[in-house]
Design a protein around this motif. Structure first.
Motif, mmCIF file in Angstrom:
data_model
loop_
_atom_site.group_PDB
_atom_site.id
_atom_site.type_symbol
_atom_site.label_atom_id
_atom_site.label_comp_id
_atom_site.label_asym_id
_atom_site.label_seq_id
_atom_site.Cartn_x
_atom_site.Cartn_y
_atom_site.Cartn_z
ATOM 1 N N THR A 5 35.683 113.517 16.476
ATOM 2 C CA THR A 5 36.605 114.481 17.088
ATOM 3 C C THR A 5 36.179 115.907 16.762
ATOM 4 O OG1 THR A 5 38.418 112.897 16.849
ATOM 5 C CG2 THR A 5 39.020 115.176 17.295
ATOM 6 N N THR A 6 35.822 116.144 15.505
ATOM 7 C CA THR A 6 35.383 117.478 15.099
ATOM 8 C C THR A 6 34.148 117.905 15.876
ATOM 9 O OG1 THR A 6 36.257 117.075 12.868
ATOM 10 C CG2 THR A 6 34.742 118.914 13.131
ATOM 11 N N SER A 7 33.167 117.010 15.998
ATOM 12 C CA SER A 7 31.941 117.327 16.744
ATOM 13 C C SER A 7 32.243 117.609 18.201
ATOM 14 C CB SER A 7 30.946 116.158 16.639
ATOM 15 O OG SER A 7 30.564 115.937 15.311
ATOM 16 N N TYR A 8 33.131 116.826 18.778
ATOM 17 C CA TYR A 8 33.408 116.972 20.212
ATOM 18 C C TYR A 8 34.099 118.294 20.521
ATOM 19 C CZ TYR A 8 33.898 115.170 24.936
ATOM 20 O OH TYR A 8 33.770 114.984 26.299
ATOM 21 N N ILE A 9 35.118 118.656 19.742
ATOM 22 C CA ILE A 9 35.843 119.878 20.077
ATOM 23 C C ILE A 9 35.062 121.137 19.700
ATOM 24 C CG2 ILE A 9 38.094 118.757 19.902
ATOM 25 C CD1 ILE A 9 38.505 120.133 17.229
ATOM 26 N N THR A 10 34.149 121.050 18.729
ATOM 27 C CA THR A 10 33.393 122.238 18.332
ATOM 28 C C THR A 10 32.091 122.391 19.098
ATOM 29 O OG1 THR A 10 32.414 121.002 16.486
ATOM 30 C CG2 THR A 10 34.363 122.324 16.008
ATOM 31 N N GLN A 11 31.550 121.303 19.662
ATOM 32 C CA GLN A 11 30.294 121.381 20.405
ATOM 33 C C GLN A 11 30.502 121.298 21.911
ATOM 34 O OE1 GLN A 11 27.317 118.616 19.113
ATOM 35 N NE2 GLN A 11 27.312 119.351 17.015
ATOM 36 N N MET A 12 31.421 120.422 22.346
ATOM 37 C CA MET A 12 31.574 120.165 23.771
ATOM 38 C C MET A 12 32.707 120.978 24.403
ATOM 39 S SD MET A 12 29.228 117.938 24.440
ATOM 40 C CE MET A 12 29.685 117.112 25.973
ATOM 41 N N THR A 13 33.641 121.476 23.602
ATOM 42 C CA THR A 13 34.802 122.167 24.163
ATOM 43 C C THR A 13 34.730 123.659 23.874
ATOM 44 O OG1 THR A 13 36.062 120.138 23.755
ATOM 45 C CG2 THR A 13 37.310 122.076 24.376
ATOM 46 N N PHE A 49 48.471 105.431 22.663
ATOM 47 C CA PHE A 49 48.067 105.089 24.024
ATOM 48 C C PHE A 49 48.331 106.248 24.983
ATOM 49 C CE2 PHE A 49 48.418 102.875 28.139
ATOM 50 C CZ PHE A 49 47.196 102.209 28.124
ATOM 51 N N ALA A 50 49.494 106.912 24.826
ATOM 52 C CA ALA A 50 49.826 108.042 25.702
ATOM 53 C C ALA A 50 48.827 109.182 25.524
ATOM 54 C CB ALA A 50 51.247 108.520 25.406
ATOM 55 N N TYR A 51 48.499 109.497 24.280
ATOM 56 C CA TYR A 51 47.543 110.579 24.040
ATOM 57 C C TYR A 51 46.124 110.175 24.429
ATOM 58 C CZ TYR A 51 50.336 114.246 21.905
ATOM 59 O OH TYR A 51 51.213 115.276 21.704
ATOM 60 N N SER A 52 45.803 108.886 24.380
ATOM 61 C CA SER A 52 44.481 108.450 24.840
ATOM 62 C C SER A 52 44.342 108.679 26.341
ATOM 63 C CB SER A 52 44.245 106.979 24.490
ATOM 64 O OG SER A 52 45.094 106.126 25.249
ATOM 65 N N ILE A 53 45.427 108.461 27.090
ATOM 66 C CA ILE A 53 45.408 108.741 28.533
ATOM 67 C C ILE A 53 45.254 110.239 28.779
ATOM 68 C CG2 ILE A 53 46.776 108.676 30.659
ATOM 69 C CD1 ILE A 53 48.056 106.091 29.597
ATOM 70 N N ALA A 54 46.004 111.049 28.022
ATOM 71 C CA ALA A 54 45.910 112.505 28.173
ATOM 72 C C ALA A 54 44.508 113.004 27.824
ATOM 73 C CB ALA A 54 46.951 113.190 27.288
ATOM 74 N N ALA A 55 43.948 112.501 26.724
ATOM 75 C CA ALA A 55 42.608 112.926 26.319
ATOM 76 C C ALA A 55 41.554 112.488 27.330
ATOM 77 C CB ALA A 55 42.280 112.352 24.933
ATOM 78 N N TYR A 56 41.730 111.291 27.888
ATOM 79 C CA TYR A 56 40.784 110.802 28.907
ATOM 80 C C TYR A 56 40.786 111.715 30.127
ATOM 81 C CZ TYR A 56 38.744 107.821 32.498
ATOM 82 O OH TYR A 56 37.981 107.339 33.530
ATOM 83 N N LEU A 71 44.225 120.310 22.464
ATOM 84 C CA LEU A 71 45.530 119.779 22.070
ATOM 85 C C LEU A 71 45.618 118.274 22.304
ATOM 86 C CD1 LEU A 71 47.928 122.583 23.365
ATOM 87 C CD2 LEU A 71 47.369 122.040 20.985
ATOM 88 N N SER A 72 45.106 117.806 23.447
ATOM 89 C CA SER A 72 45.162 116.363 23.727
ATOM 90 C C SER A 72 44.244 115.592 22.791
ATOM 91 C CB SER A 72 44.798 116.087 25.188
ATOM 92 O OG SER A 72 43.464 116.470 25.472
ATOM 93 N N ALA A 135 38.327 104.978 23.423
ATOM 94 C CA ALA A 135 38.530 103.624 23.954
ATOM 95 C C ALA A 135 38.987 102.661 22.855
ATOM 96 C CB ALA A 135 37.235 103.121 24.596
ATOM 97 N N ILE A 136 38.384 102.765 21.673
ATOM 98 C CA ILE A 136 38.754 101.877 20.562
ATOM 99 C C ILE A 136 40.199 102.133 20.131
ATOM 100 C CG2 ILE A 136 38.299 101.318 18.139
ATOM 101 C CD1 ILE A 136 35.331 101.837 18.724
ATOM 102 N N GLY A 137 40.595 103.415 20.069
ATOM 103 C CA GLY A 137 41.970 103.747 19.703
ATOM 104 C C GLY A 137 42.974 103.175 20.699
#
Length: 207
Positions: A5-13, A49-56, A71-72, A135-137
């Motif tokens: 999560t840290t890598s994704y939001i700091t590198q991809m976002t 599950f709700a936040y996994s849909i939002a993040a997706y 935030l998601s 997906a795993i979550g």
């Protein structure tokens, strides 16, 4: 998931200094809440599950949606960490084995960090660790949802079928996302600083 999560939001976002402190703080907070005996119920599972849909929905990167993305992603990470730590707390051994328990927990964290930090950049051309963790979550939240607690006995079999359908749906959606994303780029490579993509769109070549 913490490192992914840290890598994704700091590198991809968004590349914001000290942003990595937020996932770490949420991780520690989830540990505190879970080991106080909370977070193992159906509400936490549903929130995962709700936040996994939002993040997706926000996995496709745009400047305009960067705040919603973060935030998601952080919401998904926090509730997934809380749910997993609560499951860990429920399965804790007797006090005489607590030292061994915490050694194993630390070992699991070390292995996860090794896989995400060292192996994933070699294996993947993009930051796939977070979508895979997403997906795993979602699978954990559906697969471990306490159906019997919320459904009357005569409807448990129906609830189990819905649960299995939810698992299959999650697997299919994750597979389609990976397939479509992997085949939509002309060239994609990854280094220490992030991911570089070259793609053709509407007659233009974009980097």
């Amino acid at each position: 998931l913490l490192v992914a999560t840290t890598s994704y939001i700091t590198q991809m976002t968004i590349a914001v200094p000290l942003l990595w402190l937020v996932p770490l703080a949420l991780y520690l907070l989830s540990f505190v809440i879970a080991f106080a005996g909370r977070g193992s119920g159906g509400l936490t599972s549903a929130l995962v599950f709700a936040y996994s849909i939002a993040a997706y929905q926000y996995l496709t990167w745009t400047y305009a949606s960067s705040s919603q993305q973060v935030l998601s992603f952080l919401g998904f990470f926090f509730f997934t960490a809380l749910y997993c730590h609560a499951q860990l707390y429920m399965r804790r051994p007797a006090g005489s084995h607590s030292s061994y328990f915490y050694v194993v927990v630390s070992l699991g964290g070390m292995i996860g960090t090794f896989v995400v930090s060292l192996l994933a950049p070699i294996i993947f051309t993009s930051v796939w660790e977070f979508p895979i963790g997403l997906a795993i979550g979602a699978l954990l939240s559906v697969g471990l949802f306490p159906v019997a607690k919320f459904i009357r006995d005569e409807y448990i079999s129906t609830g189990k079928r819905i649960q299995i359908a939810g698992i299959l749906f999650t697997v299919v959606v994750a597979g389609l996302y990976i397939w479509n994303h992997q085949n939509s780029e002309y060239l994609m490579t990854r280094n220490f600083y992030g991911v570089v993509k070259i793609t053709d769109r509407d007659g233009e070549r974009l980097m």
